[in-house]
Design an enzyme around this catalytic site. Structure first.
Site, PDB file in Angstrom:
ATOM      1  N   ASP A 126      -7.412  -5.109   3.577  1.00 24.05           N
ATOM      2  CA  ASP A 126      -7.200  -5.421   2.170  1.00 24.05           C
ATOM      3  C   ASP A 126      -6.401  -6.715   2.072  1.00 24.05           C
ATOM      4  O   ASP A 126      -5.325  -6.835   2.664  1.00 24.05           O
ATOM      5  CB  ASP A 126      -6.462  -4.276   1.481  1.00 24.05           C
ATOM      6  N   TYR A 128      -4.796 -10.030  -0.426  1.00 26.32           N
ATOM      7  CA  TYR A 128      -3.872 -10.185  -1.561  1.00 26.32           C
ATOM      8  C   TYR A 128      -4.106 -11.598  -2.092  1.00 26.32           C
ATOM      9  O   TYR A 128      -3.250 -12.461  -2.000  1.00 26.32           O
ATOM     10  CB  TYR A 128      -2.443  -9.991  -1.031  1.00 26.32           C
ATOM     11  N   HIS A 133      -2.312 -12.356  -9.783  1.00 29.49           N
ATOM     12  CA  HIS A 133      -1.768 -11.038  -9.460  1.00 29.49           C
ATOM     13  C   HIS A 133      -0.490 -11.162  -8.633  1.00 29.49           C
ATOM     14  O   HIS A 133       0.527 -10.518  -8.936  1.00 29.49           O
ATOM     15  CB  HIS A 133      -2.808 -10.216  -8.693  1.00 29.49           C
ATOM     16  N   ARG A 142      10.698  -9.602  -7.964  1.00 28.78           N
ATOM     17  CA  ARG A 142      11.599 -10.500  -7.235  1.00 28.78           C
ATOM     18  C   ARG A 142      12.187 -11.534  -8.176  1.00 28.78           C
ATOM     19  O   ARG A 142      12.885 -11.203  -9.119  1.00 28.78           O
ATOM     20  CB  ARG A 142      10.840 -11.176  -6.073  1.00 28.78           C
ATOM     21  N   GLU A 199      -6.575  -0.538  -8.780  1.00 29.08           N
ATOM     22  CA  GLU A 199      -6.586  -1.972  -8.495  1.00 29.08           C
ATOM     23  C   GLU A 199      -8.031  -2.443  -8.532  1.00 29.08           C
ATOM     24  O   GLU A 199      -8.867  -1.950  -7.762  1.00 29.08           O
ATOM     25  CB  GLU A 199      -5.937  -2.290  -7.149  1.00 29.08           C
ATOM     26  N   GLU A 201     -10.832  -4.551  -7.564  1.00 27.71           N
ATOM     27  CA  GLU A 201     -11.123  -5.420  -6.419  1.00 27.71           C
ATOM     28  C   GLU A 201     -12.632  -5.466  -6.168  1.00 27.71           C
ATOM     29  O   GLU A 201     -13.402  -4.673  -6.711  1.00 27.71           O
ATOM     30  CB  GLU A 201     -10.418  -4.914  -5.157  1.00 27.71           C
ATOM     31  N   ASP A 233      -8.970   0.088  -5.273  1.00 28.48           N
ATOM     32  CA  ASP A 233      -7.950   0.428  -4.282  1.00 28.48           C
ATOM     33  C   ASP A 233      -6.827   1.180  -4.987  1.00 28.48           C
ATOM     34  O   ASP A 233      -5.839   0.600  -5.435  1.00 28.48           O
ATOM     35  CB  ASP A 233      -7.420  -0.856  -3.625  1.00 28.48           C
ATOM     36  N   GLN A 240       4.694   3.338  -3.015  1.00 27.44           N
ATOM     37  CA  GLN A 240       4.568   2.023  -2.397  1.00 27.44           C
ATOM     38  C   GLN A 240       5.884   1.237  -2.453  1.00 27.44           C
ATOM     39  O   GLN A 240       6.313   0.625  -1.465  1.00 27.44           O
ATOM     40  CB  GLN A 240       3.460   1.236  -3.108  1.00 27.44           C
ATOM     41  N   LYS A 253      -1.121   3.620  -0.461  1.00 30.99           N
ATOM     42  CA  LYS A 253      -2.483   3.079  -0.553  1.00 30.99           C
ATOM     43  C   LYS A 253      -3.520   3.926   0.189  1.00 30.99           C
ATOM     44  O   LYS A 253      -4.693   3.924  -0.159  1.00 30.99           O
ATOM     45  CB  LYS A 253      -2.525   1.671   0.054  1.00 30.99           C
TER      46      LYS A 253
END
Length: 415
Positions: A126, A128, A133, A142, A199, A201, A233, A240, A253
């Site tokens: 998978d 990213y 996103h 963050r 998710e 995807e 996903d 998580q 996941k």
């Protein structure tokens, strides 16, 4: 092109598409077929009747297997030719199959078929690869001023996922259980996930093996990619968030990923090829591309509560992906990692630039602070028991439509 098979104007399965899948019904054992309109072409019947006689390399039972792996492994020259032969047989002006005595046997009603997992997935990765996103998630968790980590624009970030829990559309999932920690509490808790998410995807399926030590350059990558599917996903955001430092996604996941059952070939997607987003800073030479590898594929996500109407909650597009499929495969193999036929590589969540194009509830409801309104009342911060999540995807241009059908899965309470 037009076909003698009736095809609705808004059908995903036109003569320009002809995706491959594996199906069975009450009288037929698992076998390989191709979708057109509301029919499935049983390729084993066409083989028996000699329509593939020019392809001497086709084993006699190649279309009577319960996965596409062996067929895909014959190579693109063979798989392309099979698709071309079927496409020609289905053209309006061709009466070879239309007038043949096997027509009734060869054309199966799609609504009477049970679709199966199209490939035996040996390994699943998978990525990213959506900048929108990654930026949204980095902003939420963050520093908004430094949402992307320093490596993100230099390489396609990814992780090795769990292949055993990839399931076809229509198979329900159970809400996962695990550990999670409330920021206001000192100790973690255990129980069913309270923040279950989808998710949005897409995933590509590899069509050729490599040996350990070998790498695939970007210019050759599509020779190793057979086709694509829609990919949900499923993610347990609370599990998580507590587990992912320092090694990344695990139980949050691995409990389930749902895919659409029809594999759309790259040949069918060719008319929708386009340039992807400009990459700045310039990527290292092994990730540079000599041609366009992005595809204009419209994507939609719906949430359907039990017994109620489905509500569209997201409209996105595969063309938004910062890292393309050729770069993903080139990076995956640059260290000498070998791939096998039937491996699955998912894109990562596909989010666009607008709030209605975010590809997960985490973003759409912005960490639960902006609940998403549903059409028949109610709202969602995350996915609840009884909800069915439906994803659709299609490409359309100048009268040509190629679609993926849908991937739908209902959430059941935790066992």
């Amino acid at each position: 092109m037009a076909s003698w098979v009736p095809v609705a104007k808004d059908s995903d399965f036109t003569i320009y598409n002809l995706p491959f899948g594996v199906f069975q019904n009450k009288r037929l054992s698992p076998r390989v077929g191709m979708a057109i309109g509301d029919k499935i072409v049983d390729l084993s019947v066409l083989y028996e009747e000699g329509f593939f006689s020019e392809l001497s390399q086709l084993p006699h039972d190649i279309f009577l297997r319960d996965a596409l792996n062996d067929f895909i492994g014959l190579g693109k020259p063979v798989t392309r030719k099979v698709r071309e032969i079927v496409q020609n047989l289905l053209k309006e002006e061709n009466d070879q199959l239309r007038e043949h005595t096997c027509r009734g046997k060869a054309m199966v009603n799609r609504n009477e078929a049970q679709m199966m997992l199209p490939v035996k997935v040996g390994d699943y990765t998978d990525f990213y690869s959506s900048m929108e996103h990654a930026t949204n998630v980095g902003t939420m968790f963050r520093d908004p001023n430094n949402a992307l980590l320093p490596n993100w624009k230099h390489l396609p970030v990814g992780y090795h996922g769990r292949a055993s829990s990839i399931i076809p559309s229509g198979v329900p999932i159970y809400r996962p259980k695990g550990q999670f920690k409330d920021p206001n509490k000192e100790q973690p808790e255990f129980g069913p996930s309270r923040r279950l998410d989808f998710e949005l995807e897409m995933a590509f399926i590899t069509g050729g093996p490599t040996k350990m030590g070998d790498s695939i350059p970007t210019e050759d990558a599509e020779d190793y990619i057979f086709g694509m599917v829609l990919f949900n996903d499923w993610s347990a955001r609370d599990i998580q968030a507590w587990e992912y430092v320092p090694l990344g996604p695990f139980l949050g996941k691995s409990f389930a990923s749902s895919i659409s059952p029809w594999v759309v070939t790259l040949e069918a997607l060719e008319p929708f090829r386009q340039a992807g987003p400009k990459q700045d800073p310039e990527v290292l030479p092994y990730l540079q591309c000599k041609k366009d590898h992005a595809f204009d594929i419209q994507l939609e996500v719906y949430i359907q509560p039990d017994g109620l109407k489905a509500s569209k909650v997201c409209t996105s597009n595969f063309k938004y992906m910062y890292w393309n499929i050729a770069q993903q495969l080139a990076h995956h193999t640059v260290n000498g990692c070998n791939i096998n036929v039937g491996d699955m590589m998912a894109s990562g969540t596909i989010s666009g630039p607008t709030e209605d194009s975010y590809g997960s509830m985490l973003e759409l409801a912005w960490k639960g602070t902006k609940p998403v309104k549903l059409e028949e009342g109610g709202e969602r911060k995350f996915i609840e028991d009884g909800d069915t999540v439906i994803m659709k995807g299609y490409a359309e241009k100048e009268g040509i439509r190629v679609g993926f059908g849908e991937v739908a899965s209902k959430v059941l309470p935790a066992k």
